[in-house]
Scaffold this motif. Structure first.
Motif, PDB file in Angstrom:
ATOM      1  N   GLN A  47     -43.903 -10.514 -26.566  1.00 53.78           N
ATOM      2  CA  GLN A  47     -42.535 -11.061 -26.583  1.00 53.78           C
ATOM      3  C   GLN A  47     -41.585 -10.094 -25.897  1.00 53.78           C
ATOM      4  N   GLN A  48     -41.701  -8.802 -26.246  1.00 54.52           N
ATOM      5  CA  GLN A  48     -40.806  -7.856 -25.589  1.00 54.52           C
ATOM      6  C   GLN A  48     -41.179  -7.702 -24.113  1.00 54.52           C
ATOM      7  N   LEU A  49     -42.495  -7.534 -23.872  1.00 53.22           N
ATOM      8  CA  LEU A  49     -42.917  -7.299 -22.484  1.00 53.22           C
ATOM      9  C   LEU A  49     -42.439  -8.430 -21.570  1.00 53.22           C
TER      10      LEU A  49
ATOM     11  N   MET B  52     -40.350 -11.279 -22.354  1.00 52.80           N
ATOM     12  CA  MET B  52     -38.992 -11.843 -22.424  1.00 52.80           C
ATOM     13  C   MET B  52     -37.917 -10.810 -22.123  1.00 52.80           C
ATOM     14  N   GLU B  53     -38.152  -9.536 -22.469  1.00 48.33           N
ATOM     15  CA  GLU B  53     -37.138  -8.536 -22.097  1.00 48.33           C
ATOM     16  C   GLU B  53     -37.226  -8.248 -20.601  1.00 48.33           C
ATOM     17  N   SER B  54     -38.433  -8.409 -20.050  1.00 45.16           N
ATOM     18  CA  SER B  54     -38.583  -8.146 -18.608  1.00 45.16           C
ATOM     19  C   SER B  54     -38.024  -9.285 -17.763  1.00 45.16           C
TER      20      SER B  54
ATOM     21  N   ILE C 143     -38.218   1.824 -32.184  1.00 47.81           N
ATOM     22  CA  ILE C 143     -38.060   0.364 -32.176  1.00 47.81           C
ATOM     23  C   ILE C 143     -38.279  -0.166 -30.759  1.00 47.81           C
ATOM     24  N   GLY C 144     -38.598  -1.438 -30.635  1.00 45.15           N
ATOM     25  CA  GLY C 144     -38.830  -2.031 -29.304  1.00 45.15           C
ATOM     26  C   GLY C 144     -40.010  -1.346 -28.647  1.00 45.15           C
ATOM     27  N   GLY C 145     -39.821  -0.912 -27.421  1.00 41.11           N
ATOM     28  CA  GLY C 145     -40.907  -0.258 -26.690  1.00 41.11           C
ATOM     29  C   GLY C 145     -41.329   1.055 -27.318  1.00 41.11           C
ATOM     30  N   SER C 146     -40.508   1.625 -28.154  1.00 36.91           N
ATOM     31  CA  SER C 146     -40.866   2.879 -28.816  1.00 36.91           C
ATOM     32  C   SER C 146     -41.642   2.625 -30.100  1.00 36.91           C
ATOM     33  N   ASP C 147     -42.028   1.371 -30.303  1.00 39.12           N
ATOM     34  CA  ASP C 147     -42.758   0.997 -31.514  1.00 39.12           C
ATOM     35  C   ASP C 147     -43.920   0.047 -31.202  1.00 39.12           C
TER      36      ASP C 147
ATOM     37  N   THR D  54     -39.337   8.504 -32.059  1.00 38.41           N
ATOM     38  CA  THR D  54     -39.597   8.081 -30.683  1.00 38.41           C
ATOM     39  C   THR D  54     -38.434   7.235 -30.191  1.00 38.41           C
ATOM     40  N   SER D  55     -37.748   7.718 -29.189  1.00 36.05           N
ATOM     41  CA  SER D  55     -36.636   6.953 -28.622  1.00 36.05           C
ATOM     42  C   SER D  55     -36.366   7.452 -27.217  1.00 36.05           C
ATOM     43  N   LYS D  56     -36.530   6.574 -26.261  1.00 40.30           N
ATOM     44  CA  LYS D  56     -36.307   6.978 -24.868  1.00 40.30           C
ATOM     45  C   LYS D  56     -34.890   7.533 -24.702  1.00 40.30           C
ATOM     46  N   SER D  57     -33.929   6.807 -25.230  1.00 42.10           N
ATOM     47  CA  SER D  57     -32.526   7.201 -25.054  1.00 42.10           C
ATOM     48  C   SER D  57     -32.082   8.232 -26.092  1.00 42.10           C
ATOM     49  N   PHE D  58     -32.750   8.254 -27.195  1.00 46.34           N
ATOM     50  CA  PHE D  58     -32.345   8.986 -28.398  1.00 46.34           C
ATOM     51  C   PHE D  58     -30.911   8.628 -28.797  1.00 46.34           C
ATOM     52  N   GLY D  59     -30.589   7.360 -28.540  1.00 53.25           N
ATOM     53  CA  GLY D  59     -29.256   6.902 -28.913  1.00 53.25           C
ATOM     54  C   GLY D  59     -29.341   5.581 -29.664  1.00 53.25           C
ATOM     55  N   THR D  60     -30.543   5.134 -29.998  1.00 52.22           N
ATOM     56  CA  THR D  60     -30.699   3.833 -30.659  1.00 52.22           C
ATOM     57  C   THR D  60     -30.334   3.964 -32.136  1.00 52.22           C
ATOM     58  N   ALA D  61     -29.316   3.214 -32.531  1.00 49.08           N
ATOM     59  CA  ALA D  61     -28.714   3.405 -33.857  1.00 49.08           C
ATOM     60  C   ALA D  61     -29.736   3.259 -34.980  1.00 49.08           C
TER      61      ALA D  61
ATOM     62  N   ASP E 212     -34.866  -4.033 -15.956  1.00 51.63           N
ATOM     63  CA  ASP E 212     -33.645  -3.665 -16.690  1.00 51.63           C
ATOM     64  C   ASP E 212     -33.521  -4.577 -17.912  1.00 51.63           C
ATOM     65  N   GLN E 213     -32.531  -4.360 -18.737  1.00 46.70           N
ATOM     66  CA  GLN E 213     -32.350  -5.197 -19.946  1.00 46.70           C
ATOM     67  C   GLN E 213     -30.886  -5.177 -20.376  1.00 46.70           C
ATOM     68  N   TRP E 214     -30.011  -5.535 -19.440  1.00 48.95           N
ATOM     69  CA  TRP E 214     -28.567  -5.485 -19.756  1.00 48.95           C
ATOM     70  C   TRP E 214     -28.204  -6.455 -20.868  1.00 48.95           C
ATOM     71  N   GLY E 215     -29.037  -7.482 -21.028  1.00 45.95           N
ATOM     72  CA  GLY E 215     -28.738  -8.522 -22.018  1.00 45.95           C
ATOM     73  C   GLY E 215     -28.736  -8.031 -23.458  1.00 45.95           C
ATOM     74  N   VAL E 216     -29.266  -6.833 -23.726  1.00 44.30           N
ATOM     75  CA  VAL E 216     -29.281  -6.373 -25.119  1.00 44.30           C
ATOM     76  C   VAL E 216     -28.040  -5.533 -25.454  1.00 44.30           C
ATOM     77  N   GLU E 217     -27.235  -5.260 -24.428  1.00 47.40           N
ATOM     78  CA  GLU E 217     -26.132  -4.308 -24.631  1.00 47.40           C
ATOM     79  C   GLU E 217     -24.975  -4.876 -25.455  1.00 47.40           C
TER      80      GLU E 217
ATOM     81  N   GLY F  89     -24.649  -7.194 -27.776  1.00 43.83           N
ATOM     82  CA  GLY F  89     -24.872  -7.285 -29.229  1.00 43.83           C
ATOM     83  C   GLY F  89     -24.821  -5.909 -29.875  1.00 43.83           C
ATOM     84  N   LYS F  90     -25.382  -4.886 -29.164  1.00 47.29           N
ATOM     85  CA  LYS F  90     -25.373  -3.520 -29.715  1.00 47.29           C
ATOM     86  C   LYS F  90     -23.940  -3.041 -29.890  1.00 47.29           C
ATOM     87  N   THR F  91     -23.093  -3.276 -28.870  1.00 46.19           N
ATOM     88  CA  THR F  91     -21.703  -2.822 -28.930  1.00 46.19           C
ATOM     89  C   THR F  91     -20.971  -3.522 -30.073  1.00 46.19           C
TER      90      THR F  91
HETATM   91  O1  F6P Z   1     -32.665  -2.821 -27.170  1.00 46.16           O
HETATM   92  C1  F6P Z   1     -33.538  -2.763 -26.128  1.00 46.16           C
HETATM   93  C2  F6P Z   1     -34.171  -1.424 -25.944  1.00 46.16           C
HETATM   94  O2  F6P Z   1     -33.416  -0.654 -25.088  1.00 46.16           O
HETATM   95  C3  F6P Z   1     -35.584  -1.600 -25.431  1.00 46.16           C
HETATM   96  O3  F6P Z   1     -35.624  -1.811 -24.078  1.00 46.16           O
HETATM   97  C4  F6P Z   1     -36.231  -0.356 -25.901  1.00 46.16           C
HETATM   98  O4  F6P Z   1     -37.619  -0.446 -25.877  1.00 46.16           O
HETATM   99  C5  F6P Z   1     -35.659  -0.244 -27.290  1.00 46.16           C
HETATM  100  O5  F6P Z   1     -34.324  -0.708 -27.153  1.00 46.16           O
HETATM  101  C6  F6P Z   1     -35.665   1.135 -27.868  1.00 46.16           C
HETATM  102  O6  F6P Z   1     -34.960   2.031 -27.070  1.00 46.16           O
HETATM  103  P1  F6P Z   1     -35.117   3.590 -27.251  1.00 46.16           P
HETATM  104  O7  F6P Z   1     -36.540   3.943 -26.968  1.00 46.16           O
HETATM  105  O8  F6P Z   1     -34.171   4.206 -26.276  1.00 46.16           O
HETATM  106  O9  F6P Z   1     -34.771   3.943 -28.666  1.00 46.16           O
END
Ligand code: F6P
Length: 538
Positions: free
Chosen positions: A337-339, A341-343, A145-149, A195-202, A494-499, A501-503
Motif C-alpha cells: 500500500q505504501q510502496l 500508493m505513496e509512490s 513509521i511508514g517506510g521506517s517500519d 528509525t526515521s529518515k527525517s528524524f522529524g516525524t512527530a 516524492d510524497q507532497w500529499g502527506v504534508e 495533514g501533518k501540518t
Molecule cells: O508521511 C510520509 C513519510 O514521509 C513516508 O514517506 C515515510 O516513510 C514516513 O513518513 C516516515 O518518515 P521518516 O522516516 O522520516 O520518519
C-alpha cells in the motif's frame, strides 16, 4: 517525457479494449494450448503467470509499444545510473545501489555503513554488547513509521526463526501500541532503534521519548542510554539533539518506502544475522539485474507493471487486491500500500501539469486463506471490478505430507481458477434439477449461485519462502511501481500529499492542549476539537 494519452500506442490500447470488451479468458486458453507458458515469466526464483489476464498478443504488443513510447528503457538506465530522477526534490532514487554486491563500484559509503551495521549486529547477537545491568540483549524494538517500519517489519515477520534477539515493531502514536509492546519487554535486555529518515516525524519522536523514559524509570542512568538506544537516520544533527550517540546513516537518495535495504534494515540484521541480510540483498540484486537487462517482453517487473496499466487504464479496474497465501507474508499488502500508493498516488505529471490519465488504483488485501472467509464473496460475485495478485510461496518437499500445506496451496490455485472460470450455468442447472428444484425456486437458486468468472489475476510463485526470494519479490514490486510511474508520467519518488495533514495535525495538537483553540476551522472540525476538549475537561 510525454503525456501517455497522446501516444499512438495508447489509442491502440483503447481501441483494443473496446474491441475485446466481451473477450473471455477461457476462449483465449481454448485457442492456444501454450498460453500458460507464453504468458509466464520467471526471474530470481520468482515466477509470474499472467495468462489469467484479459490480454492477447495484440494487447501485449501494444502495451510494450506504450512502454517504449514512454521511454521506460531510458528511464531505467537513468535510475540505475543514479541520476536525479526524483525531479521535484532533485534527487536520485538509487535504492538499487544499496543491494549491489560488495565489489560493485557503485558507492563506497554504502558498503562502509553496511560493514558498521554488520559489526554492531554481531556484537549484539554474540552477547558481547551488554545492557545497563550487564545482561546481553534479548529483544530489539524498532520505533519508526511508514517506510521506517513496514519493510523491516515485513522481512522480520517473514523470516525470523528465533535465531537472534526477538524483533518488535512500534509505529502507531496511539499509546496502546508502544505501551502494550513495552509491557512484554525487559528494559535491561532491550535495544531500541529509533528509525526515521527525517528524524522529524512527530509520532516516532513521541514514542521514542516514552521508550527512553521507560529505560530511565527502570534504572538506566544517563550514561546507560547509549547501551539501549541507537538511531537510523539521515539527520545527524536532530539525532544528536535528541541525545542518541550512535547513528547509522543513509542518504537522501534513498526513499523511505525503498529503504529497507539501507541502515533502515538494522532490525533485520540484528534479528536474522548478517548472512540472511546479505542473502536478502542478493535476492533483490538478482531481480535488479534481470530488470536492468531483460528485454521488456521478457521482463517480469515490467510485465507486472504493464498488466496493471492495462487493467487500470483500459479495463477500468481501479481496485487491486493482493493476497499472499502465506501467514508469514501477512504484512505484504500493507507494505505494498505504501510502496504503490505513496509512490504513484499522484495527479500531477513530472512537468507539473495535471495528469490526464488515471494513476494508481486502490491497493488492498490480506492473507489467504483467511481472506476467502471475509471478502472473496465480493471478488467472485460483487459488482466492483477488481484485479488480483496471488502470491504463493512453495514449501520444501517435506511439506507435501502436511495436510495444511496442501490446503494452503490448493486454495490459492483454486481461487484463481474459480475467478477466471466462474460456473457453467448449464451444469449448475442440471445439478439443481437433480436435487429436485424446478420453476421459480430453481431460477432463484440459479441466479444466486451464478458466477460469471472472467475475473483477472496474476499468480506470483516463490520457489521457497526465504531471504533470497522475498528480496527478489520486493525488488520486483519496486520496479513495477517505477515502470508504472514512467508510463503515467508521474514522479514516483516524492510524497507532497502527506504534508498538509501533518501540518494541520500539528495545529490541532496545540489546540487540544491547555490554551483555547486559535485556528479558524470549518464547522465540523471546530466541533470535533471542541468535543475532545470537553471530554478532557478543557
Ligand atoms: O508521511 C510520509 C513519510 O514521509 C513516508 O514517506 C515515510 O516513510 C514516513 O513518513 C516516515 O518518515 P521518516 O522516516 O522520516 O520518519
Amino acid at each position: 517525457m510525454s503525456d501517455p494519452i497522446n501516444q499512438p500506442s495508447w489509442k491502440t490500447l483503447e481501441a483494443l479494449a473496446a474491441k475485446n470488451a466481451n473477450q473471455q479468458m477461457l476462449d483465449l486458453f481454448a485457442a492456444d494450448d501454450a498460453r500458460a507458458t507464453r504468458y509466464s515469466l520467471a526471474a530470481a526464483g520468482v515466477s509470474l503467470d499472467y495468462s489469467k489476464q484479459r490480454i492477447d498478443d495484440d494487447v501485449r504488443a501494444a502495451l510494450l509499444s506504450l512502454a517504449d513510447d514512454q521511454g521506460v528503457s531510458e528511464a531505467r538506465e537513468a535510475m540505475f545510473a543514479g541520476r536525479a530522477i526524483n525531479t521535484s526534490e532533485n534527487r536520485a532514487a538509487w535504492h538499487v545501489a544499496l543491494r549491489a554486491p560488495h565489489d560493485a563500484p557503485m558507492y563506497d559509503e554504502v558498503h562502509e555503513i553496511r560493514r558498521a551495521m554488520a559489526a554492531f549486529a554481531e556484537e549484539v547477537r554474540s552477547g558481547s554488547w551488554r545492557g545497563f545491568s550487564g545482561q546481553p540483549i534479548t529483544d530489539v524494538l524498532n520505533i519508526g513509521i511508514g517506510g521506517s517500519d513496514l519493510g523491516p517489519r515485513l522481512i522480520c515477520e517473514a523470516l525470523y526463526e528465533g535465531n537472534g534477539p526477538r524483533p518488535h515493531f512500534v509505529a502507531n502514536v496511539d499509546p496502546a501500541d508502544l505501551d502494550d509492546t513495552l509491557a512484554g519487554l525487559d528494559p535491561a535486555t532491550t535495544l531500541v532503534i529509533v528509525t526515521s529518515k527525517s528524524f522529524g516525524t512527530a509520532e516516532t519522536l513521541a514514542n521514542a521519548r516514552v521508550a527512553r523514559q521507560w529505560l530511565v524509570d527502570a534504572g538506566a542512568g544517563e550514561g546507560d542510554i547509549a547501551k539501549h538506544f541507537v538511531a537510523v537516520s539521515t539527520n545527524a544533527e536532530a539525532v544528536s539533539e535528541f541525545g542518541i550517540e550512535r547513528m547509522f546513516g543513509f542518504w537522501d537518495w534513498v526513499g523511505g518506502r525503498y529503504s529497507l535495504w539501507s541502515a533502515v534494515g538494522l532490525s533485520i540484521l540484528l534479528a536474522l544475522g548478517g548472512e540472511q541480510f546479505e542473502t536478502l540483498l542478493a535476492g533483490a540484486h538478482t531481480m535488479d539485474e534481470h530488470f536492468r537487462q531483460a528485454p521488456l517482453d521478457e521482463n517480469l517487473p515490467a510485465m507486472l507493471a504493464l498488466v496493471g496499466v492495462w487493467n487500470n487504464n483500459f479495463l477500468g479496474l481501479k481496485s487491486h487486491c493482493v493476497v499472499p497465501y502465506a501467514q508469514r507474508l501477512a504484512s505484504l499488502p500493507s507494505f505494498l500500500q505504501q510502496l504503490e500508493m505513496e509512490s504513484n498516488g499522484k495527479s500531477v505529471t513530472r512537468e507539473g501539469k495535471p495528469a490526464t490519465v488515471s494513476t494508481v488504483p486502490t491497493i488492498w488485501g490480506s492473507v489467504g486463506t483467511n481472506a476467502q472467509h471475509a471478502y472473496f464473496q465480493m471478488l467472485h460475485q460483487g459488482d466492483l471490478a477488481v484485479d488480483m495478485d496471488f502470491v504463493l510461496p512453495l514449501s520444501g518437499p517435506k511439506a507435501a505430507g502436511d495436510a495444511r500445506e496442501r490446503e494452503r496451496i490448493a486454495n490459492c490455485i483454486a481461487q484463481a481458477e474459480a475467478l477466471m472460470c466462474g460456473r457453467d450455468s448449464d451444469a449448475l442447472r442440471s445439478e439443481l434439477e437433480a436435487q429436485g428444484l424446478e420453476g421459480e425456486a430453481l431460477e432463484h437458486r440459479l441466479a444466486a449461485r451464478r458466477f460469471d468468472g472472467n475475473r483477472p489475476s496474476n499468480m506470483l510463485v516463490l520457489e521457497t519462502l526465504d531471504a533470497h526470494h522475498v528480496g527478489a519479490l520486493i525488488a520486483a514490486y519496486e520496479h513495477k511501481v517505477f515502470v508504472q510511474g514512467i508510463i503515467w508520467n508521474v514522479n514516483s519518488f516524492d510524497q507532497w500529499g502527506v504534508e498538509l495533514g501533518k501540518t494541520m495535525a500539528g495545529q490541532i495538537v496545540s489546540e487540544l492542549g491547555e490554551d483555547a483553540p486559535s485556528a479558524t476551522h470549518d464547522g465540523s472540525t471546530a466541533a470535533l476539537v471542541a468535543r475532545v476538549r470537553r471530554a478532557w475537561g478543557r
